[in-house]
Structures are given as structure tokens and as C-alpha cells.
Design an enzyme around this catalytic site. Structure first.
Site, PDB file in Angstrom:
ATOM      1  CB  ALA A  80     -69.264  53.834 -62.514  1.00  0.00           C
ATOM      2  CG  PHE A  81     -65.707  57.534 -65.510  1.00  0.00           C
ATOM      3  CD1 PHE A  81     -66.601  58.236 -64.713  1.00  0.00           C
ATOM      4  CD2 PHE A  81     -64.414  58.020 -65.623  1.00  0.00           C
ATOM      5  CE1 PHE A  81     -66.215  59.393 -64.055  1.00  0.00           C
ATOM      6  CE2 PHE A  81     -64.018  59.176 -64.969  1.00  0.00           C
ATOM      7  CZ  PHE A  81     -64.922  59.864 -64.170  1.00  0.00           C
ATOM      8  CE  LYS A  82     -66.292  58.998 -59.860  1.00  0.00           C
ATOM      9  NZ  LYS A  82     -67.411  59.341 -60.727  1.00  0.00           N
ATOM     10  CG  ASP A  83     -64.763  50.048 -62.195  1.00  0.00           C
ATOM     11  OD1 ASP A  83     -64.537  50.088 -60.977  1.00  0.00           O
ATOM     12  OD2 ASP A  83     -65.796  49.556 -62.688  1.00  0.00           O
ATOM     13  CG  LEU A 125     -60.772  54.592 -58.152  1.00  0.00           C
ATOM     14  CD1 LEU A 125     -62.182  54.918 -57.682  1.00  0.00           C
ATOM     15  CD2 LEU A 125     -59.782  54.687 -56.989  1.00  0.00           C
TER      16      LEU A 125
END
Ligand SMILES: *Cc1c(COP(=O)(O)O)cnc(C)c1O
Length: 495
Positions: free
Chosen positions: A111-114, A117
Site C-alpha cells: 500500500a502507498f503508506k510504505d 513509513l
């Protein structure tokens, strides 16, 4: 350059302090005092750079207390081939001459959160050293699915940090749950909350504002910090891919000199699209910012009318990461568009707190409408969009990306602007197998891991290897907690 709070511009912080604290004590969000500008020449020079090099160029403009060597090491570690399964890190796929998909899900959790994060733990760890902090940072996360796993993966085994994730027991997809309960690392823990996402989030906020718990933890050598998108250390790494996609499009002849590209972003907490706004302000050739919502269309109404009203039904949808009624990062936009009027921001936030509603001034609304366009997409249209892009263009997208693809079509039809546009793709279709399978005409059969195999079989699109291997992983975390007992869980874990 110093950082200030959206609710008090007289406060001064270094970048390291802003990242360490996450949220200002007055409840405001940290912001740089001004946005650095990128010249056309600087952007041109980035065309031939790797993603990691571009990250150093852009982040160093904001982080004066971090050296370029440090940032280079962080970028190399965060966006390494072991972490990202595409050498471009954030590759751009062209769906037709004017429509492109920016794939932000090639990292460890799909997911784009990587994108942010994987970087935040490096920034935070360095900030502890820079500020002479000797205590251990305990990162508390409430998640509706994607943030929790991405934060666990980013912070696992990072010295001087511990991370605790709370997810709603029945509020995440099967794959998302499996990803979290099999998490590896010696400093991680995961709990199911008997309640919904709001209960988990309220519990975490309660712990943050509980002075007695804070004092007890300090005595034991811990302080609390946040990995949610209110942390500046999450917003900044996202600016990088918006400059990067412009560089790629110009380099590949898909965007002409002097032309601008419209961006369509599937939006929840307003963090991702806010980063696009910053990239535009800095000088990247970005045109309209198109905000795509699902049935929870509080932002669509706000961007069109200037009225933010959270007093409305909450819908659970097949794009759960956008099921949100309070978009925290909007506060940073309000600060910018009111020309840094912290009193005005305070008054909006006070009204939001008290009545769940506020209306911005005509001046702010006029700016909003010039910069943004907004639309929403219901469940049927989401499914229909996945089906159409798959059958007509052989492109498989997840539910969140489909919301953006549909809203871009709305924008083009209503505005007549068929110019170059990027759909921001925020998750791998393999994170949301059931709705994607149904969209392409298959009947989902089996549990989480079996669905991954089924989708791969049906489409021939390769599943991210970490998701495919989930079935063989040991479950490490089975504990659940009543929502009122979260304080005790934290105290027990940090004993
Ligand atoms: C978090 C998330 C979003 C929403 O991003 P915001 O920055 O909260 O607006 C959209 N899609 C996916 C897949 C996400 O995980």
C-alpha cells in the site's frame, strides 16, 4: 528554516523536534515556516536521477538539521531493492496517451503508506539523537488496515523504538489482518480491539492525552509518539513522488515543456493529496488537484461549497482506507490558504470539535476552488470501473485506485479538460481480493491466502511475493482487548 504549529505560528521548532513530537502540544500540526521553491533547472536536473537521489534533493530542502549524507543513507535503505519490487520505486504506467497510473504500492506491505513509513523510522531515530533524547519512543497506532502494517514493517527492530498497533477486530480485510498478526520483529505488538476503528482511534487519543500515563511511562523510560499522517515525517516523503512523476513524464515525452499534469488522488485523511499540493506550490508542473472520495463524501462537499460537516452517516465501503469523516490534514491546507492565519485555523477547529461543522471564508473557498476539483464514487461505480479498466485496457486496479479512476472520468466529462492526468494508485489489487475478483466476474472462494491464488490464476497478474507467502507464516499475535482496557495493555507491554 523552522517549523511552527498551525494553531500557533509564534512557536519555533527544528525539523527534528517536529518529527519527534509528531503533534504540537496545542493540538495543531507542524509545518515549515515556508515552502522552498524548486527552479525549472532543478527539476530538469532531477530527470536523470534515481528515485533515491530525487528524495535527497527534495527532502534536504526541508530538513536543514539532517545532512545530505544522512538523507542519502536513509533513502537508500528505505527504497532498496529488498524493500521495493520495482527498481523505479514509484513506477508510472501509461493507460493511454493522456492517462497514467502512478503505482505507489511496490513496497513491503503493498500500500502507498510504505512510501512514507519506510522513511519515517529513519527520520525519527535520527531525531532522537539530534535532540539528545535518551528515552525510547513508543509509537502507538490505531489503524483501519494499511497504516498499521506499514508502520510495523517500518519500525520493526529499529533501536530505541517500540510499536503497538490496535486494529478493529472485525474492521479490516482478512489479508490486512493476516499481515499484522504475523508481523516479525522484537519491538512490535499487535492487538485487536473489540470495537470499530473509531473506538481504537479514540482509545489511542485518550492515552496520548492522559498525563498520568505519560508520567508513568516517562519514569519507565518511554515517551509516546505517532506514526499517523499528522506527523510531518509522513507528509514530506510523499512530496517526493509527486515531483518524481512529473520528472518521469517529461523525460519520457509524455508531458511537454510548459504543460501541466492533473493529479487524481483517492483521499481519506487528506495527507496524500496535501503532499501533491505542496509539490505544486514548490514549482512542479502540476495542474488541477482532483480529490476522489468514496460514499463518505465529506471532502467532496467541502471542496465544492466550503462547508465541512461531519454530521452524516458513516458508510463501510470496499475502499476502507478512505472511510473517514475527519480528515486531519485538511488543517494544514487551511493554514496555507488563510495565509498563515493561525487564529482563523483555531476557530475552524474549535467549531469542528464543538459542532462537527465549520464553514470557511469566501477568500479561502475561492482559493480552494481554483486549486481543487472534487468528486465521489459509489460502490457500484467502483466495481464497474475495475471491470472496465481490466477488460478494456488490461489494467488491474484495486478499489481505492478505481475510485480515483472514476472521479477522473467525471472531471473530464464535466470540465472538458482532457489534458494529461495521473491516477494515483494507492494499493495493490491483491490487498482487496474479494471485490476485485467479483468485479472481473469471478466468485471469490476460500480464505485470504486462497483468494490471492485465485486472483492470480484468473488474471495472470503476479501477486506481490510477500502477500503470496503470508499463508506459511506463523501467527504471533492473538490478543484482543476491550476498548476501555487499552491503557492497561500499554502499561503492561511497557513494563
Ligand atoms: C491511506 C489510504 C488512502 C487515503 O490516503 P490519505 O492520505 O489518508 O488521504 C487511500 N488509499 C489507500 C489504499 C490507503 O491505504
Amino acid at each position: 528554516m523552522h517549523y511552527l504549529s498551525t494553531r500557533d505560528r509564534t512557536l519555533h521548532f527544528t525539523a527534528a523536534e517536529a518529527i519527534k513530537q509528531g503533534l504540537s502540544r496545542d493540538g495543531g500540526l507542524f509545518l515549515p515556516e515556508m515552502l522552498p521553491a524548486l527552479s525549472a533547472r532543478q527539476i530538469k536536473a532531477m530527470e536523470s536521477m534515481s528515485y533515491q537521489e530525487r528524495a535527497v534533493e527534495i527532502m534536504s530542502l526541508f530538513l536543514e538539521d539532517y545532512s545530505r549524507e544522512e538523507l542519502r543513507a536513509f533513502a537508500d535503505a528505505a527504497y532498496s531493492p529488498e524493500k521495493f519490487d520495482d527498481p523505479a520505486v514509484a513506477p508510472v504506467r501509461s493507460l493511454d496517451a493522456a492517462t497514467h497510473s502512478l503505482e505507489l504500492w511496490h513496497g513491503p506491505t503493498s500500500a502507498f503508506k510504505d512510501m512514507a513509513l519506510q522513511m519515517l523510522p529513519h527520520l525519527l531515530y535520527a531525531s532522537l539523537k539530534k535532540t539528545g533524547e535518551e528515552k525510547t519512543a513508543c509509537i502507538l497506532v490505531a489503524t483501519s488496515g494499511d497504516t498499521g502494517k506499514a508502520a510495523l514493517e517500518g519500525f520493526r527492530d529499529v533501536d530505541h523504538t517500540k510499536i503497538m498497533v490496535f486494529y478493529p477486530k472485525d474492521g479490516v480485510s482478512e489479508i490486512q489482518k493476516l499481515q499484522m498478526v504475523t508481523q516479525e520483529g522484537s519491538n512490535v505488538s499487535v492487538y485487536a480491539v473489540l470495537g470499530n476503528f473509531d473506538d481504537a482511534q479514540t482509545g489511542v487519543k485518550r492515552i496520548f492525552s492522559d498525563e498520568a500515563i505519560r508520567a508513568q511511562l516517562l519514569e519507565r523510560g518511554y515517551f509516546l509518539s505517532s506514526a499517523n499522517s499528522i506527523n510531518w515525517g509522513r507528509v514530506l516523503p510523499q512530496v517526493v513522488y509527486y515531483v518524481s512523476v512529473c520528472c518521469d513524464l517529461v523525460r519520457d515525452g509524455k508531458l511537454k515543456e510548459g504543460e501541466k499534469v492533473n493529479l487524481c488522488v483517492p483521499t481519506g485523511n487528506f495527507g496524500n493529496i496535501l503532499s501533491a499540493y505542496y509539490a505544486k506550490c514548490m514549482g512542479a508542473p502540476i495542474g488541477r488537484l482532483i480529490c476522489a472520495s468514496n460514499r463518505n463524501d465529506v471532502l467532496t462537499e467541502f471542496l465544492r461549497t466550503g462547508v465541512y460537516d461531519r454530521n452524516r452517516p458513516f458508510y463501510t465501503t470496499m475502499s476502507p482506507s478512505m472511510d473517514i469523516l475527519i480528515s486531519s490534514n485538511l488543517e494544514r491546507l487551511l493554514y496555507a490558504l488563510s495565509d498563515g492565519n493561525d487564529a482563523e485555523v483555531r476557530s475552524y477547529m474549535k467549531q469542528l470539535n464543538a459542532e462537527g461543522r465549520y464553514q470557511v471564508s469566501d477568500t479561502v473557498l475561492a482559493k480552494v476552488r481554483k486549486l481543487f476539483w472534487a468528486g465521489s464514487c459509489g460502490e457500484e461505480d467502483t466495481v464497474d470501473t475495475i471491470r472496465r479498466y481490466y477488460t478494456q485496457r488490461n489494467y488491474l486496479m484495486d478499489t481505492h485506485t478505481a475510485v480515483a479512476a472514476h472521479v477522473l472520468e467525471q472531471y473530464r466529462a464535466e470540465s472538458g479538460d482532457g489534458g494529461p492526468a495521473v491516477i494515483v494508485s494507492t494499493a495493490s489489487p491483491y490487498k482487496f481480493c474479494s471485490p476485485v475478483l467479483r468485479a472481473i466476474g469471478a466468485v471469490p472462494a476460500g480464505d485470504g491466502v486462497e483468494l490471492i491464488a485465485q486472483l492470480q490464476e484468473a488474471t495472470g497478474v503476479k501477486a506481490p511475493w510477500r502477500l503470496a507467502e503470508l499463508g506459511g507464516k506463523a501467527v504471533r499475535f492473538t490478543e484482543s482487548t476491550e476498548k476501555h482496557a487499552m491503557e492497561q495493555v500499554v502499561l503492561d507491554y511497557l513494563n
